[in-house]
Write a protein that holds these residues in place. Structure first.
Motif, short mmCIF file in Angstrom:
data_model
loop_
_atom_site.label_atom_id
_atom_site.label_comp_id
_atom_site.label_asym_id
_atom_site.label_seq_id
_atom_site.Cartn_x
_atom_site.Cartn_y
_atom_site.Cartn_z
N SER A 90 0.85 -1.21 0.00
CA SER A 90 0.00 0.00 0.00
C SER A 90 0.87 1.24 0.00
O SER A 90 1.69 1.42 0.90
N PRO A 91 0.67 2.10 -0.97
CA PRO A 91 1.50 3.31 -1.01
C PRO A 91 0.99 4.38 -0.05
O PRO A 91 -0.19 4.46 0.25
N ASP A 92 1.93 5.18 0.44
CA ASP A 92 1.61 6.31 1.29
C ASP A 92 2.54 7.45 0.87
O ASP A 92 3.51 7.21 0.15
N SER A 123 -0.33 -6.85 8.43
CA SER A 123 -1.78 -6.69 8.60
C SER A 123 -2.14 -6.51 10.07
O SER A 123 -1.31 -6.74 10.96
N VAL A 154 6.92 8.80 -2.16
CA VAL A 154 5.92 7.74 -1.99
C VAL A 154 6.61 6.60 -1.26
O VAL A 154 7.69 6.16 -1.66
N VAL A 155 6.01 6.18 -0.18
CA VAL A 155 6.65 5.14 0.65
C VAL A 155 5.68 3.96 0.85
O VAL A 155 4.48 4.10 0.67
N ALA A 156 6.26 2.83 1.28
CA ALA A 156 5.43 1.65 1.57
C ALA A 156 4.75 1.85 2.92
O ALA A 156 5.35 2.38 3.85
N ASN A 157 3.51 1.43 3.01
CA ASN A 157 2.78 1.61 4.25
C ASN A 157 2.19 0.26 4.67
O ASN A 157 1.86 -0.56 3.83
N ASN A 158 2.03 0.06 5.97
CA ASN A 158 1.33 -1.12 6.47
C ASN A 158 1.76 -2.42 5.82
O ASN A 158 0.95 -3.12 5.21
N ILE A 159 3.02 -2.73 5.97
CA ILE A 159 3.50 -3.99 5.39
C ILE A 159 2.82 -5.17 6.08
O ILE A 159 2.50 -6.17 5.46
N ASP A 167 5.14 10.35 2.22
CA ASP A 167 5.88 10.99 3.30
C ASP A 167 5.94 12.48 2.97
O ASP A 167 6.60 12.88 2.01
N THR A 199 1.88 -12.21 8.70
CA THR A 199 2.16 -11.21 9.75
C THR A 199 2.30 -11.84 11.14
O THR A 199 3.25 -11.53 11.87
#
Ligand SMILES: Cc1cc2nc3c(=O)[nH]c(=O)nc-3n(C[C@H](O)[C@H](O)[C@H](O)COP(=O)(O)O)c2cc1C
Length: 329
Positions: free
Chosen positions: A202-204, A219, A212-217, A206, A269
């Motif tokens: 999921s992109p987010d 669950s 654009v960073v990875a979010n919520n790797i 910063d 997870t």
């Protein structure tokens, strides 16, 4: 004591817990630990079709001299692919030697062309089944939904022709006609099971670094609801096995998914965050609940809360909050 055995894709598992495709299953040491902690099966880390293609192209691009020798470029391209592929096949062989639980290989597929002959090698290396990690994000405005979904059918049909080991399709929930898509895939005769669902990167943004960073790797347990809803809706309507993925963090999560109709559950997870030692704890919780409720085996309660069997079938299709949040302004 409760019998936790189950079948999945025609394979016999000691229990319904599968450690899903991830970095947890990309090396033998970790795979051994997972088996020692009593997982029912593992899905190996996916080999990425994009990665294979990219590496092959990079090797060719980096050697300018090859551009004048197209045949040599072809050779290098194939060689590079084999290197990567070779490592993956060795992982399958080594995993099969190291553990006595089913080993399911996984390919992250973005096309139905590049790699289908590779499926044969996966079978020859000894994989008990193959999970196709098919990543359809309907983000290309040039593609209509029919074209996006056709990919699943082309892919599974092609792979089915290559191998006789069982095939599972791990799919996304992006589809305007998800129920019909799941049903048609299940009826196609090309797959033995569906994994609902894959969890996307999921992109987010910063806002300080303007990146654009990875979010919520990882669950959260709340994320169980999407797969729970679709397993409950679809399990009475299809014949292929269903494996639940995303948000299963406890024995309770397993119980819910089996009540909805799942054959197995897949964990990533929970094992990343707690180590494989969480598996026996989850199994104990499942066993205790079965004993307390006098269920001798999983089939005694499997699907008992699916849409067809529950007293409140509309609950699985309710999407507006209505009464639930009435009074909360
Ligand atoms: C670090 C990491 C790596 C993953 N790699 C893969 C992969 O290679 N192939 C795949 O199909 N799924 C991959 N997944 C997805 C998991 O198999 C799983 O479907 C997802 O994490 C949802 O399950 P969970 O809620 O138990 O984490 C990965 C997940 C994580 C967290």
């Amino acid at each position: 004591m409760a019998d936790l055995t189950t079948t999945y894709l025609g394979l016999s598992l000691h229990n319904p817990i599968i450690v899903g495709s991830s970095g947890l299953t990309n090396n033998i040491e970790s795979i051994k630990k997972i088996a020692k902690n009593k997982a029912g099966a593992i899905v190996l880390k996916s080999i990425f079709e994009e990665q294979i293609t990219m590496e092959a192209n990079k090797a060719v691009e980096n050697d300018a001299s090859l551009s004048t020798y197209p045949e040599a470029a072809d050779y290098i391209s194939n060689y590079t692919k084999q290197e990567n592929v070779g490592q993956y096949l060795k992982l399958i062989e080594d995993a099969k030697k190291a553990v006595h639980i089913p080993v399911i290989a996984s390919v992250n597929c973005v096309s139905s062309t590049e790699w289908t002959s590779f499926a044969k090698k996966i079978e020859a290396a000894g994989a008990d089944a193959l999970e196709l990690n098919a990543f359809v994000l309907p983000s290309d405005e040039k593609n209509d939904s029919e074209k996006n979904e056709k990919f699943y059918f082309d892919l599974t049909e092609k792979v089915r022709k290559e191998i006789s080991i069982p095939i599972a399709l791990k799919m996304s929930y992006y589809s305007a006609g998800l129920a019909q898509l799941i049903q048609k895939l299940s009826w196609s005769g090309n797959i033995n099971g569906l994994v609902l669902f894959n969890r996307f990167f999921s992109p987010d943004i910063d806002i300080d670094k303007m990146q654009v960073v990875a979010n919520n790797i990882f669950s959260t347990p709340e994320e169980i609801s999407t797969s729970l809803r679709w397993i409950a809706l679809m399990s009475p309507k299809i014949k292929t096995d269903l494996s639940a993925s995303t948000g299963i963090h406890s024995g309770e999560g397993i119980i819910k998914q089996i009540l909805a109709g799942a054959k197995t559950v897949q964990l990533a997870t929970a094992v990343y965050q707690n180590g494989p030692e969480i598996i026996p704890d989850m199994l104990k919780e499942l066993e205790k609940w079965m004993d307390d409720n006098k269920y001798a085996k999983l089939d005694d309660f499997r699907g008992k809360m699916n849409q067809e069997n529950t007293a409140n079938p509309a609950a699985y299709e309710r999407i507006q909050f209505m009464k639930y949040f009435a009074g909360i302004e």
